[in-house]
Write a protein that holds these residues in place. Structure first.
Motif, PDB file in Angstrom:
ATOM      1  N   ARG A  45       0.865  -1.319  -0.201  1.00  0.00           N
ATOM      2  CA  ARG A  45      -0.026  -0.037   0.111  1.00  0.00           C
ATOM      3  C   ARG A  45       0.872   1.147   0.059  1.00  0.00           C
ATOM      4  NH1 ARG A  45      -3.665  -1.465   4.777  1.00  0.00           N
ATOM      5  NH2 ARG A  45      -1.695  -1.850   5.861  1.00  0.00           N
ATOM      6  N   ASP A  46       1.771   1.227   0.861  1.00  0.00           N
ATOM      7  CA  ASP A  46       2.576   2.379   1.027  1.00  0.00           C
ATOM      8  C   ASP A  46       3.689   2.554  -0.222  1.00  0.00           C
ATOM      9  OD1 ASP A  46       1.740   2.949   3.443  1.00  0.00           O
ATOM     10  OD2 ASP A  46       3.269   1.676   4.377  1.00  0.00           O
ATOM     11  N   ARG A  47       4.152   1.464  -0.752  1.00  0.00           N
ATOM     12  CA  ARG A  47       4.977   1.615  -2.068  1.00  0.00           C
ATOM     13  C   ARG A  47       3.895   2.077  -3.188  1.00  0.00           C
ATOM     14  NH1 ARG A  47       7.114  -3.039   0.220  1.00  0.00           N
ATOM     15  NH2 ARG A  47       5.791  -4.277  -1.102  1.00  0.00           N
ATOM     16  N   VAL A  48       2.813   1.605  -3.380  1.00  0.00           N
ATOM     17  CA  VAL A  48       2.026   2.026  -4.266  1.00  0.00           C
ATOM     18  C   VAL A  48       1.599   3.460  -4.441  1.00  0.00           C
ATOM     19  CG1 VAL A  48      -0.390   1.537  -5.265  1.00  0.00           C
ATOM     20  CG2 VAL A  48       1.201  -0.265  -5.003  1.00  0.00           C
ATOM     21  N   ARG A  49       1.176   3.883  -3.173  1.00  0.00           N
ATOM     22  CA  ARG A  49       1.070   5.356  -2.883  1.00  0.00           C
ATOM     23  C   ARG A  49       2.078   6.166  -3.394  1.00  0.00           C
ATOM     24  NH1 ARG A  49      -0.612   5.335   2.516  1.00  0.00           N
ATOM     25  NH2 ARG A  49      -2.864   5.464   2.198  1.00  0.00           N
ATOM     26  N   ALA A  50       3.107   5.964  -2.888  1.00  0.00           N
ATOM     27  CA  ALA A  50       4.434   6.953  -3.174  1.00  0.00           C
ATOM     28  C   ALA A  50       4.756   6.558  -4.824  1.00  0.00           C
ATOM     29  CB  ALA A  50       5.579   6.260  -2.431  1.00  0.00           C
ATOM     30  N   ALA A  51       4.709   5.400  -5.281  1.00  0.00           N
ATOM     31  CA  ALA A  51       5.141   5.263  -6.627  1.00  0.00           C
ATOM     32  C   ALA A  51       3.735   6.244  -7.599  1.00  0.00           C
ATOM     33  CB  ALA A  51       5.158   3.775  -7.024  1.00  0.00           C
ATOM     34  N   MET A  52       2.858   5.984  -7.117  1.00  0.00           N
ATOM     35  CA  MET A  52       1.706   6.689  -7.770  1.00  0.00           C
ATOM     36  C   MET A  52       1.713   8.017  -8.021  1.00  0.00           C
ATOM     37  SD  MET A  52      -2.123   5.928  -7.426  1.00  0.00           S
ATOM     38  CE  MET A  52      -2.852   4.517  -8.057  1.00  0.00           C
ATOM     39  N   LYS A  53       2.272   8.787  -6.775  1.00  0.00           N
ATOM     40  CA  LYS A  53       2.396  10.328  -6.535  1.00  0.00           C
ATOM     41  C   LYS A  53       3.611  10.688  -7.511  1.00  0.00           C
ATOM     42  CE  LYS A  53      -0.063  11.139  -2.557  1.00  0.00           C
ATOM     43  NZ  LYS A  53       0.167  11.484  -1.062  1.00  0.00           N
ATOM     44  N   ASN A  54       4.818   9.772  -7.495  1.00  0.00           N
ATOM     45  CA  ASN A  54       6.105  10.014  -7.922  1.00  0.00           C
ATOM     46  C   ASN A  54       5.957  10.097  -9.348  1.00  0.00           C
ATOM     47  OD1 ASN A  54       7.152  10.815  -5.445  1.00  0.00           O
ATOM     48  ND2 ASN A  54       7.715   8.973  -5.223  1.00  0.00           N
ATOM     49  N   CYS A  55       5.070   9.273  -9.941  1.00  0.00           N
ATOM     50  CA  CYS A  55       4.966   9.193 -11.295  1.00  0.00           C
ATOM     51  C   CYS A  55       3.873  10.229 -12.058  1.00  0.00           C
ATOM     52  CB  CYS A  55       4.586   7.844 -11.803  1.00  0.00           C
ATOM     53  SG  CYS A  55       6.023   6.702 -11.400  1.00  0.00           S
ATOM     54  N   GLY A  56       3.587  11.200 -11.207  1.00  0.00           N
ATOM     55  CA  GLY A  56       2.491  12.275 -11.635  1.00  0.00           C
ATOM     56  C   GLY A  56       1.133  11.645 -11.512  1.00  0.00           C
ATOM     57  N   TYR A  57       0.803  10.567 -11.033  1.00  0.00           N
ATOM     58  CA  TYR A  57      -0.814  10.351 -10.927  1.00  0.00           C
ATOM     59  C   TYR A  57      -1.395  10.883  -9.511  1.00  0.00           C
ATOM     60  CZ  TYR A  57      -0.228   7.738 -15.204  1.00  0.00           C
ATOM     61  OH  TYR A  57       0.110   7.307 -16.511  1.00  0.00           O
ATOM     62  N   GLU A  58      -2.649  10.638  -9.355  1.00  0.00           N
ATOM     63  CA  GLU A  58      -3.121  11.255  -8.190  1.00  0.00           C
ATOM     64  C   GLU A  58      -3.440   9.993  -7.427  1.00  0.00           C
ATOM     65  OE1 GLU A  58      -4.954  14.227  -7.161  1.00  0.00           O
ATOM     66  OE2 GLU A  58      -3.667  15.106  -8.229  1.00  0.00           O
ATOM     67  N   PHE A  59      -3.140   9.909  -6.133  1.00  0.00           N
ATOM     68  CA  PHE A  59      -3.696   8.902  -5.359  1.00  0.00           C
ATOM     69  C   PHE A  59      -5.211   8.983  -5.057  1.00  0.00           C
ATOM     70  CE2 PHE A  59      -4.305   6.154  -1.580  1.00  0.00           C
ATOM     71  CZ  PHE A  59      -3.741   5.037  -2.050  1.00  0.00           C
ATOM     72  N   PRO A  60      -6.072   7.998  -5.366  1.00  0.00           N
ATOM     73  CA  PRO A  60      -7.419   8.335  -5.243  1.00  0.00           C
ATOM     74  C   PRO A  60      -7.944   8.670  -3.634  1.00  0.00           C
ATOM     75  CG  PRO A  60      -7.261   6.127  -6.004  1.00  0.00           C
ATOM     76  CD  PRO A  60      -5.643   6.915  -5.905  1.00  0.00           C
ATOM     77  N   VAL A  61      -8.661   9.830  -3.456  1.00  0.00           N
ATOM     78  CA  VAL A  61      -9.087   9.912  -2.003  1.00  0.00           C
ATOM     79  C   VAL A  61     -10.484   9.447  -1.949  1.00  0.00           C
ATOM     80  CG1 VAL A  61      -9.507  11.906  -0.314  1.00  0.00           C
ATOM     81  CG2 VAL A  61      -7.777  12.174  -2.238  1.00  0.00           C
TER      82      VAL A  61
END
Ligand SMILES: Nc1ncnc2c1ncn2[C@@H]1O[C@H](COP(=O)(O)OP(=O)(O)OP(=O)(O)O)[C@@H](O)[C@H]1O
Ligand SMILES: [Mg+2]
Length: 510
Positions: A45-61
């Motif tokens: 969960r934590d890796r996915v959240r960080a990877a998503m943000k760092n690749c320019g995507y929004e982490f769904p709220v």
């Protein structure tokens, strides 16, 4: 919105498809993973959240629920990072692409690099069997997956690359099997370096030809370790089935060097004597293969045998006999194959000179007995060839003559294996040492004289029923090396001679 992505799970030697479903719904923001995830999967969960943000995507709220199906199988390892991220991107409509018929596996770094995972080969095999057409794997694992025919294996270096491919902006080329076989790159040490020791070399040739277990015993510096380390250079070629099985185990253990597709040379594993029983047999909450399985179809070398813990030696007993190790843990029961040739080396006493022709042993008789008794009778009984490695004479050491090269020995070993492969076709038996008790009589025809000789030896040496079977198999190999179908007295005489050392050392009071 719900999305669905396919990935793979690993259980023992086999992989199974895993459906990764992601659901985004209204409610307090949360991120739950269900479906028996292990600790590493929860950390996804934590890796996915960080990877998503760092690749320019929004982490769904939103309230995120990820389900890994089938929910009754445990899921281990970080390989679900990639499918999880894609499932979330699709569920949140940030990625629009067709992922039907595709499998995704890979660990993610926080910056979106795709890292290597274990078990790519069995997963690719299973993906093909379950009708998938594409599998996306970490770049460093692509070569091992590429072995599977009829399946496109896409090497993925990072997320950007993958997204460009999925959206059609750029294409990743499927991996092709590599011709590099890894181990053969470095030249193996050669038997030509070993002076003298003709009997030991002959015994190792027999052992390699038939896959028999060996014990080397002798004083310090006589060349035991040197001989054992040269064994890989005379081991026979592997059949395709053997190559696939060995590569599968190395893939599950994450032990395949990057860029290598298949392990084509027989493994040689030499664990240190401080190894734990679990290190030898395999362990972990979902058990991983141990040294004995990593040596499958090759050699497990135990140097300084009495220094291994009693429990480590005992754990080997059953797997050596069965060619399979079964490990039970809370996470489940798993079996791995371990058809190995066990090679052990030891000194005959703590000072090393017991039985030496010229040097005096300084150990008390009790110390010698205690030292030898560290090797249990049942383990000794499983060692087919007991070889004495005497000190080398000065003349032999100083002579300039080169000994026979490993290539010449290997040619004879390979010829003997060819005979065996033809003999055992369709029976599932791989070599003489693996002949099953019910087929022993069929495969080891003996002349009348040979039988009489074996009977005499059996009574004189006090052999166990197991030792009898094992001697018969060694006779078979010696006859194969000699090009004979029927076992003759000379073959029996040689085979029996390799069982007499235990009397010299272990039963000396008799
Ligand atoms: N037969 C031999 N021919 C050439 N060199 C040898 C021979 N035997 C030993 N040597 C030399 O001695 C060194 C030590 O040999 P090795 O390590 O194999 O001994 P060992 O029997 O394993 O001893 P130990 O019982 O102490 O482990 C080798 O690296 C090699 O240089
Ligand atoms: Mg040694």
């Amino acid at each position: 919105m719900v999305s669905q992505i396919y990935s793979m799970g690993l259980y023992g030697m086999d992989a199974f498809p895993v459906e990764v479903e992601a659901d985004l719904s209204q409610g307090l923001p949360s991120f739950e993973v269900v479906g028996l995830p292990g600790a590493a999967v929860k950390e996804s969960r934590d890796r996915v959240r960080a990877a998503m943000k760092n690749c320019g995507y929004e982490f769904p709220v939103s309230r995120i629920t990820v389900n890994l199906a089938p929910a009754d199988q445990k899921k281990e390892g970080p390989l679900y990072d990639l499918p999880l991220l894609i499932a979330l991107l699709k569920a949140s409509r940030q990625l629009d692409c067709d992922t039907d018929g595709s499998v995704f596996i890979g660990e993610l770094s926080l910056t979106g690099e795709v890292r290597s995972v274990r078990g790519v080969l069995p997963m690719a095999i299973s993906a093909k069997e379950h009708g998938f057409g594409r599998i996306f794997v970490p770049r460093s694992n692509a070569a091992e997956g590429a072995v599977v025919k009829g399946l496109d294996v896409f090497p993925v270096g990072n997320l950007q690359e993958l997204f460009r491919h999925l959206t059609g902006a750029e294409t990743i080329q499927p991996a092709v099997p590599s011709e590099v076989s890894g181990e053969t790159l470095a030249p193996l040490p050669d038997f030509a370096d070993v002076r003298g020791q003709f009997q030991a070399k002959r015994a190792l040739e027999i052992a390699a030809a038939g896959g028999h277990n060996v014990l080397l015993i002798g004083p310090p510096g006589s060349g035991k370790s040197m001989l054992a380390k040269r064994l890989p250079s005379i081991l026979p070629d592997m059949t395709f089935e053997e190559t696939m099985e060995t590569t599968k185990i190395h893939s599950i253990a994450g032990a395949i060097p990057p860029g290598v597709s298949l392990i084509r040379t027989r493994p040689f594993r030499a664990p240190h004597h401080t190894v734990s029983p679990a290190g030898l047999s395999g362990g972990g909450s979902i058990p991983h293969p141990g040294e004995i399985s990593l040596a499958h179809n090759g050699v497990l070398f135990l140097d300084e045998l009495p220094e291994f813990s009693r429990s480590a030696m005992e754990v080997l007993r059953q797997p050596i006999e069965n060619g399979q190790v079964t490990i039970s843990r809370a996470g489940g029961t798993v079996s791995y194959p371990c058809s190995v040739m066990l090679v052990a080396a030891m000194n005959p006493c703590p000072c090393g000179y017991f039985g030496h022709p010229t040097r005096r042993c300084v150990c008390s008789p009790q110390a010698v007995t205690r030292y030898l008794s560290r090797v249990s009778g049942p383990l000794l009984d499983r060692l087919d060839l007991h070889i004495e490695v005497p000190p080398v004479e000065f003349d032999e050491l100083s002579s300039g003559e080169k000994a026979e090269s490993s290539a010449a020995v290997r040619a004879r070993v390979n010829a003997a294996r060819t005979v065996q492969n033809a003999r055992f076709e369709g029976t599932g038996i791989t070599c003489n040492a693996r002949i099953t008790p019910d087929r022993l009589r069929d495969f080891c025809p003996m002349s009348e004289k040979s039988l009489t000789l074996l009977k005499t030896a059996f009574e004189r040496l006090g052999l166990s029923a197991r030792a009898y079977d094992r001697v018969l198999k060694v006779c078979r190999t010696i006859a194969d090396l000699d090009g004979c179908e029927t076992i003759e007295p000379r073959h029996v005489a040689e085979a029996v001679q390799y069982r007499s050392l235990d009397r010299k050392y272990w039963m000396k009071e008799l």
